[in-house]
Design a protein around this motif. Structure first.
Motif, PDB file in Angstrom:
ATOM      1  N   LEU A  20       0.819  -1.208   0.000  1.00 29.82           N
ATOM      2  CA  LEU A  20       0.000   0.000   0.000  1.00 29.82           C
ATOM      3  C   LEU A  20       0.857   1.263   0.000  1.00 29.82           C
ATOM      4  N   ARG A  21       0.253   2.322  -0.455  1.00 31.25           N
ATOM      5  CA  ARG A  21       0.946   3.611  -0.519  1.00 31.25           C
ATOM      6  C   ARG A  21       0.772   4.355   0.802  1.00 31.25           C
ATOM      7  N   GLU A  22       1.790   5.041   1.222  1.00 34.84           N
ATOM      8  CA  GLU A  22       1.729   5.808   2.463  1.00 34.84           C
ATOM      9  C   GLU A  22       1.253   7.234   2.172  1.00 34.84           C
ATOM     10  N   PHE A  23       0.253   7.680   2.920  1.00 37.44           N
ATOM     11  CA  PHE A  23      -0.287   9.022   2.766  1.00 37.44           C
ATOM     12  C   PHE A  23      -0.005   9.839   4.031  1.00 37.44           C
ATOM     13  N   ARG A  24       0.544  11.009   3.848  1.00 37.77           N
ATOM     14  CA  ARG A  24       0.733  11.911   4.986  1.00 37.77           C
ATOM     15  C   ARG A  24      -0.516  12.756   5.218  1.00 37.77           C
ATOM     16  N   GLU A  25      -1.276  12.948   4.142  1.00 40.84           N
ATOM     17  CA  GLU A  25      -2.528  13.693   4.226  1.00 40.84           C
ATOM     18  C   GLU A  25      -3.435  13.275   3.064  1.00 40.84           C
ATOM     19  N   LEU A  26      -4.719  13.613   3.160  1.00 39.53           N
ATOM     20  CA  LEU A  26      -5.684  13.277   2.121  1.00 39.53           C
ATOM     21  C   LEU A  26      -5.884  14.498   1.222  1.00 39.53           C
ATOM     22  N   SER A  27      -5.200  14.499   0.090  1.00 36.05           N
ATOM     23  CA  SER A  27      -5.240  15.649  -0.818  1.00 36.05           C
ATOM     24  C   SER A  27      -6.368  15.504  -1.833  1.00 36.05           C
ATOM     25  N   ARG A  28      -7.024  16.627  -2.131  1.00 36.05           N
ATOM     26  CA  ARG A  28      -8.134  16.618  -3.070  1.00 36.05           C
ATOM     27  C   ARG A  28      -7.683  16.290  -4.497  1.00 36.05           C
ATOM     28  N   ASP A  29      -6.426  16.593  -4.827  1.00 35.18           N
ATOM     29  CA  ASP A  29      -5.950  16.377  -6.190  1.00 35.18           C
ATOM     30  C   ASP A  29      -5.590  14.910  -6.466  1.00 35.18           C
ATOM     31  N   LYS A  30      -5.750  14.031  -5.463  1.00 38.03           N
ATOM     32  CA  LYS A  30      -5.400  12.612  -5.637  1.00 38.03           C
ATOM     33  C   LYS A  30      -6.631  11.713  -5.685  1.00 38.03           C
ATOM     34  N   GLY A  31      -7.814  12.310  -5.780  1.00 39.33           N
ATOM     35  CA  GLY A  31      -9.033  11.517  -5.854  1.00 39.33           C
ATOM     36  C   GLY A  31      -9.950  11.799  -4.679  1.00 39.33           C
ATOM     37  N   ILE A  32     -11.087  11.140  -4.688  1.00 35.94           N
ATOM     38  CA  ILE A  32     -12.037  11.290  -3.577  1.00 35.94           C
ATOM     39  C   ILE A  32     -11.597  10.309  -2.485  1.00 35.94           C
ATOM     40  N   LEU A  33     -10.776  10.773  -1.595  1.00 39.28           N
ATOM     41  CA  LEU A  33     -10.163   9.916  -0.592  1.00 39.28           C
ATOM     42  C   LEU A  33     -10.818  10.076   0.774  1.00 39.28           C
ATOM     43  N   VAL A  34     -10.954   8.954   1.480  1.00 41.75           N
ATOM     44  CA  VAL A  34     -11.408   8.965   2.873  1.00 41.75           C
ATOM     45  C   VAL A  34     -10.538   7.985   3.639  1.00 41.75           C
ATOM     46  N   SER A  35     -10.422   8.193   4.928  1.00 45.52           N
ATOM     47  CA  SER A  35      -9.674   7.237   5.751  1.00 45.52           C
ATOM     48  C   SER A  35     -10.640   6.560   6.721  1.00 45.52           C
ATOM     49  N   VAL A  36     -10.442   5.271   6.895  1.00 45.83           N
ATOM     50  CA  VAL A  36     -11.243   4.478   7.831  1.00 45.83           C
ATOM     51  C   VAL A  36     -10.286   3.588   8.606  1.00 45.83           C
ATOM     52  N   GLY A  37     -10.167   3.855   9.897  1.00 44.87           N
ATOM     53  CA  GLY A  37      -9.249   3.076  10.718  1.00 44.87           C
ATOM     54  C   GLY A  37      -7.811   3.178  10.271  1.00 44.87           C
TER      55      GLY A  37
END
Length: 295
Positions: free
Chosen positions: A186-203
């Motif tokens: 999996l890819r590591e995300f430091r933040e959920l950026s709007r320019d990378k898709g409709i992203l949400v975090s769950v757990g």
């Protein structure tokens, strides 16, 4: 042969295995076979034989005592139905993967523990009725079968305790994807950026919901906005964590790396326990059927 067929066969075996006349009981009691059987050839029991079958003591207990044994036997059967029923529910309805997404349902967990406690207490009482001493338990074929069932019971109680006190708490903290994808993929995300898709975090896991028409422009149902943590909102929603089975995580948040690894290990342990309990539960049913046939 599928799981439903195995379960059906186990239940039928438990219900239809008949009692038979065994010469060893005549030797133990010093009685003729006709003392307990209306027809020794077929194994059909008379009232005395039915009483002996319940307590395995000679002479059989008085009627008042047999009523108690019947009541305890009914409680034992009901407890087993609750317990094994909860196990079958996990496999046939909820599935182990969904249980790991947010933990086992509280109601099923409570019913399972009611079955565990009831099975243990009633089983201990029935064993004390059937065997007059530890030597009788250890040195008889039926006693060995009962000891095997006790060993199965102890292991299943251990797994249920581990699930309740350790694994279930982990599953309620974070969500685990079906089959658990290794974090290294999996890819590591430091933040959920709007320019990378409709992203949400769950757990701590990151999902891309761009393909879902229900998340158009990053908003769902007019009130749930993407690009943030939605763990609690999804847990409280009508569809629950099970909805995540339709999506694969694309990454994880940096702060959750250690937790996700820990949850992944818990998931693997839970699956081993879940399938072990299913196999052992069916084994215990067959042992009960065989014991019923012996006695």
């Amino acid at each position: 042969m599928n799981l439903r067929s195995i379960v059906l066969m186990a239940i039928l075996a438990f219900l239809i295995f008949p009692a038979s006349a065994l010469p060893k009981y005549a030797e133990e009691t010093g009685q003729e076979c006709v003392a307990c059987h209306t027809n020794p050839a077929t194994g059909e029991l008379n009232d005395v034989g039915k009483a002996f079958r319940l307590t395995h003591k000679w002479p059989p207990e008085e009627k008042a005592d047999l009523t108690i044994v019947f009541a305890i036997g009914f409680l034992h059967l009901l407890s087993i139905v609750l317990w094994i029923g909860a196990i079958f529910f996990v496999h046939l309805v909820h599935t182990p993967d969904v249980v790991a997404m947010g933990g086992a349902p509280k109601k099923e967990l409570m019913l399972g523990w009611a079955g565990i406690v009831g099975t243990g207490i009633s089983g201990a009482l029935l064993t004390s009725f059937r065997f007059s001493s530890l030597a009788d338990l250890i040195n008889s074929t039926s006693g060995i079968i009962v000891l095997a069932k006790i060993a199965i019971y102890i292991f299943m109680v251990f797994t249920a305790t581990t699930l309740t006190l350790y694994l279930n708490k982990k599953f309620r903290i974070a969500a685990v994807m079906p089959g658990y994808v290794e974090i290294g993929n999996l890819r590591e995300f430091r933040e959920l950026s709007r320019d990378k898709g409709i992203l949400v975090s769950v757990g701590g896991l990151v999902y891309d919901l761009s393909s879902s028409p229900l998340w158009k422009n990053g908003v769902h149902a007019g009130k749930h906005e993407a690009w943030r943590d939605l763990t609690q909102e999804i847990k409280d929603s009508p569809h629950g964590m099970a909805i995540l089975s339709k999506f694969k995580p694309v990454g994880y948040l940096s702060d959750y790396r250690a937790l996700i690894r820990e949850i992944g290990f818990a998931m693997k342990v839970f699956k081993i326990f879940a399938y072990s309990n299913l196999i052992l539960g069916i084994t215990a049913i067959f042992l009960s059927a065989y014991l019923r046939w012996m006695l």
